[in-house]
Enzyme design. Structure first.
Site, PDB file in Angstrom:
ATOM      1  CE1 TYR A  79      -3.123   3.017   0.843  1.00  0.00           C
ATOM      2  CE2 TYR A  79      -2.535   2.754   3.162  1.00  0.00           C
ATOM      3  CZ  TYR A  79      -3.193   3.453   2.164  1.00  0.00           C
ATOM      4  OH  TYR A  79      -3.915   4.569   2.481  1.00  0.00           O
ATOM      5  CB  THR A 113       0.342  -8.181   2.512  1.00  0.00           C
ATOM      6  OG1 THR A 113       1.559  -7.440   2.675  1.00  0.00           O
ATOM      7  CG2 THR A 113       0.213  -9.185   3.638  1.00  0.00           C
ATOM      8  CB  THR A 162       4.362   2.002  13.581  1.00  0.00           C
ATOM      9  OG1 THR A 162       3.110   2.119  14.249  1.00  0.00           O
ATOM     10  CG2 THR A 162       5.162   0.939  14.322  1.00  0.00           C
ATOM     11  CE1 TYR A 201       3.772  -3.211  12.486  1.00  0.00           C
ATOM     12  CE2 TYR A 201       2.391  -1.739  13.779  1.00  0.00           C
ATOM     13  CZ  TYR A 201       3.139  -1.988  12.643  1.00  0.00           C
ATOM     14  OH  TYR A 201       3.249  -1.016  11.674  1.00  0.00           O
ATOM     15  CG  ASN A 240      -4.221   5.630  12.362  1.00  0.00           C
ATOM     16  OD1 ASN A 240      -3.462   5.873  13.299  1.00  0.00           O
ATOM     17  ND2 ASN A 240      -5.171   4.728  12.433  1.00  0.00           N
TER      18      ASN A 240
HETATM   19  N1  LIG Z   1      -0.606   1.276   7.010  1.00  0.00           N
HETATM   20  C1  LIG Z   1      -0.331   1.981   8.108  1.00  0.00           C
HETATM   21  O1  LIG Z   1      -1.183   2.750   8.619  1.00  0.00           O
HETATM   22  C2  LIG Z   1       1.042   1.898   8.743  1.00  0.00           C
HETATM   23  C3  LIG Z   1       1.288   2.659   9.901  1.00  0.00           C
HETATM   24  C4  LIG Z   1       2.563   2.606  10.473  1.00  0.00           C
HETATM   25  C5  LIG Z   1       3.560   1.832   9.900  1.00  0.00           C
HETATM   26  N2  LIG Z   1       3.289   1.094   8.790  1.00  0.00           N
HETATM   27  C6  LIG Z   1       4.384   0.272   8.216  1.00  0.00           C
HETATM   28  O2  LIG Z   1       4.535   0.598   6.856  1.00  0.00           O
HETATM   29  C7  LIG Z   1       4.966  -0.542   6.106  1.00  0.00           C
HETATM   30  C8  LIG Z   1       4.058  -0.718   4.906  1.00  0.00           C
HETATM   31  O3  LIG Z   1       2.714  -0.868   5.360  1.00  0.00           O
HETATM   32  P1  LIG Z   1       1.515  -1.098   4.336  1.00  0.00           P
HETATM   33  O4  LIG Z   1       0.281  -0.639   5.001  1.00  0.00           O
HETATM   34  O5  LIG Z   1       1.898  -0.561   3.004  1.00  0.00           O
HETATM   35  O6  LIG Z   1       1.475  -2.690   4.305  1.00  0.00           O
HETATM   36  P2  LIG Z   1       1.391  -3.712   3.070  1.00  0.00           P
HETATM   37  O7  LIG Z   1       1.100  -5.047   3.693  1.00  0.00           O
HETATM   38  O8  LIG Z   1       0.469  -3.198   2.028  1.00  0.00           O
HETATM   39  O9  LIG Z   1       2.868  -3.689   2.498  1.00  0.00           O
HETATM   40  C9  LIG Z   1       3.910  -4.510   2.965  1.00  0.00           C
HETATM   41  C10 LIG Z   1       4.661  -5.037   1.747  1.00  0.00           C
HETATM   42  O10 LIG Z   1       5.773  -5.813   2.201  1.00  0.00           O
HETATM   43  C11 LIG Z   1       5.790  -7.059   1.510  1.00  0.00           C
HETATM   44  N3  LIG Z   1       6.409  -8.040   2.404  1.00  0.00           N
HETATM   45  C12 LIG Z   1       5.915  -8.508   3.579  1.00  0.00           C
HETATM   46  N4  LIG Z   1       6.763  -9.408   4.123  1.00  0.00           N
HETATM   47  C13 LIG Z   1       7.828  -9.475   3.272  1.00  0.00           C
HETATM   48  C14 LIG Z   1       9.028 -10.237   3.278  1.00  0.00           C
HETATM   49  N5  LIG Z   1       9.296 -11.103   4.256  1.00  0.00           N
HETATM   50  N6  LIG Z   1       9.909 -10.073   2.264  1.00  0.00           N
HETATM   51  C15 LIG Z   1       9.633  -9.198   1.234  1.00  0.00           C
HETATM   52  N7  LIG Z   1       8.504  -8.487   1.170  1.00  0.00           N
HETATM   53  C16 LIG Z   1       7.609  -8.608   2.184  1.00  0.00           C
HETATM   54  C17 LIG Z   1       4.328  -7.351   1.213  1.00  0.00           C
HETATM   55  O11 LIG Z   1       4.119  -8.287   0.158  1.00  0.00           O
HETATM   56  C18 LIG Z   1       3.803  -5.958   0.883  1.00  0.00           C
HETATM   57  O12 LIG Z   1       3.987  -5.650  -0.485  1.00  0.00           O
HETATM   58  C19 LIG Z   1       4.951  -1.728   7.069  1.00  0.00           C
HETATM   59  O13 LIG Z   1       6.272  -1.975   7.492  1.00  0.00           O
HETATM   60  C20 LIG Z   1       4.095  -1.218   8.236  1.00  0.00           C
HETATM   61  O14 LIG Z   1       4.488  -1.787   9.453  1.00  0.00           O
HETATM   62  C21 LIG Z   1       2.053   1.104   8.187  1.00  0.00           C
END
Ligand SMILES: NC(=O)c1ccc[n+]([C@@H]2O[C@H](COP(=O)([O-])OP(=O)(O)OC[C@H]3O[C@@H](n4cnc5c(N)ncnc54)[C@H](O)[C@@H]3O)[C@@H](O)[C@H]2O)c1
Length: 325
Positions: free
Chosen positions: A10, A34, A115, A139, A168
């Site tokens: 995302y 994901t 985060t 997490y 968020n």
């Molecule tokens: N969405 C939020 O509100 C939010 C808030 C704070 C932090 N984050 C952090 O931001 C990052 C991205 O979040 P997102 O919402 O885009 O999530 P997402 O799940 O859409 O993206 C994560 C990506 O990482 C890839 N991935 C997961 N495990 C992997 C692995 N072992 N090897 C290679 N690729 C791998 C997935 O396929 C996916 O494309 C994450 O690290 C998350 O912890 C997100």
């Protein structure tokens, strides 16, 4: 080139687009657990797993990498409490594999997706970066552990990093190319929009007796395109040596309650849907709002697309384009 782990996810996909728009050349590294292959859109991509050092060494061998944006990770709070081992494995061990590969290949610049969950239950809001970090789930704990690992790699090996602590993330690309498509979905805005479009029967409010004006939790919603811009700005100042390695909050400095979000979804979609009020969930703080001065001072960045109705409108446009489940 800029390696973007999790670039098919995302936030990663929006950031890949922003990198390209700034004239930088990203290469996506993703295991598609994901993420979505449809988000690659012609960007060079390498299928690999951060838990597998040889995959990382291969991608560093194939491309000439100058810096890394590290989004890859597991990010579901409730799941992390059920299977902490897999969160330690991906978020910490996977991260250490990345640091090892970077060190081996002489790559010094890293932007990490951290985060607000690293703060735990805040003692005060808005939350500044020097607020105590006491995560209350695996997490947040694994994200904090990796933040600390980067600090030691900085001291020992000259790693230069920014730890971007998002609040968020919400909304979708203005051109409708990418949007939030998590499975399972746990975030309020897409859940409410799914209820509005009829993909789910209702949306739940967890707790209506919090010490907030309308009794529901307040969160700081930041448009994903604002986040993407902050990554590009952060990478540029880091690589130009204009900022020291440290953590930065990414939020708006304001917040909206659960009820305000639901009202915005009703307003923007013009549709009504069932809302069920249930008990508080353990560990949900009443308010999570970022202090955003540091990002403003160091990156010259502020959120400009994060008005709630604009966020909801962009996410609604995206949801209407994607096929129903
Ligand atoms: N969405 C939020 O509100 C939010 C808030 C704070 C932090 N984050 C952090 O931001 C990052 C991205 O979040 P997102 O919402 O885009 O999530 P997402 O799940 O859409 O993206 C994560 C990506 O990482 C890839 N991935 C997961 N495990 C992997 C692995 N072992 N090897 C290679 N690729 C791998 C997935 O396929 C996916 O494309 C994450 O690290 C998350 O912890 C997100």
């Amino acid at each position: 080139m800029i390696l973007v782990t999790g670039g098919a996810g995302y936030i990663g996909s929006h950031t890949v687009k922003a990198l390209k728009a700034s004239g930088l050349s990203p290469v996506i590294f993703d295991n598609f657990s994901t993420g979505h292959r449809s988000f690659i859109k012609g960007t060079p991509a390498f299928e690999g797993d951060v838990c597998n050092s040889s995959d990382l060494e291969q991608v560093f061998g194939e491309y000439s990498i100058d810096g890394v944006l590290h989004f890859a990770g597991k990010a579901l709070v409730a799941e992390s409490a059920e299977m902490p081992e897999s969160y330690y494995q991906t978020n910490l061990i996977g991260g250490l594999n990345l640091l090892g590969a970077m060190k081996k290949c002489g790559v010094r610049f890293l932007i990490f997706s951290s985060t607000c969950a690293t703060y735990g239950v805040p003692e005060r809001v808005p939350i500044p970066e020097d607020h105590p970090q006491n995560p209350i789930n695996p997490y947040g704990e694994t994200k904090l552990a990796f933040e600390r690992a980067m600090r030691w790699f900085h001291k020992a090996h000259g790693l230069e990093y920014l730890s971007l602590r998002y609040f968020n993330a919400a909304g979708a690309d203005a051109d409708g190319e990418f949007g939030e498509d998590h499975n399972p979905e746990t975030h309020l805005i897409p859940l409410a929009l799914q209820a509005a479009i009829g993909h789910r029967a209702e949306v739940q409010i967890f707790g209506t007796d919090y010490p907030t004006p309308d009794g529901t939790c307040i969160r700081d919603y930041i448009h994903v395109s604002d986040l993407a811009r902050a990554h590009v700005a952060g990478l540029q100042v880091l690589m130009e040596g204009r900022v020291q390695s440290q953590a930065l909050n990414l939020g708006t400095g304001g917040g909206y309650s659960v009820r305000e979000v639901i009202e915005s979804v009703r307003r923007i979609t013009g549709r009504d849907f069932a809302v069920r009020e249930t008990a508080r969930r353990p560990g949900d703080p009443p308010q999570l709002v970022a202090s955003v001065n540091r990002a403003k001072d160091l990156l010259g960045w502020t959120a400009v697309e994060s008005d709630l109705d604009k966020i909801v409108a962009s996410a609604w446009k995206w949801l209407q384009r994607t096929p129903s489940p």
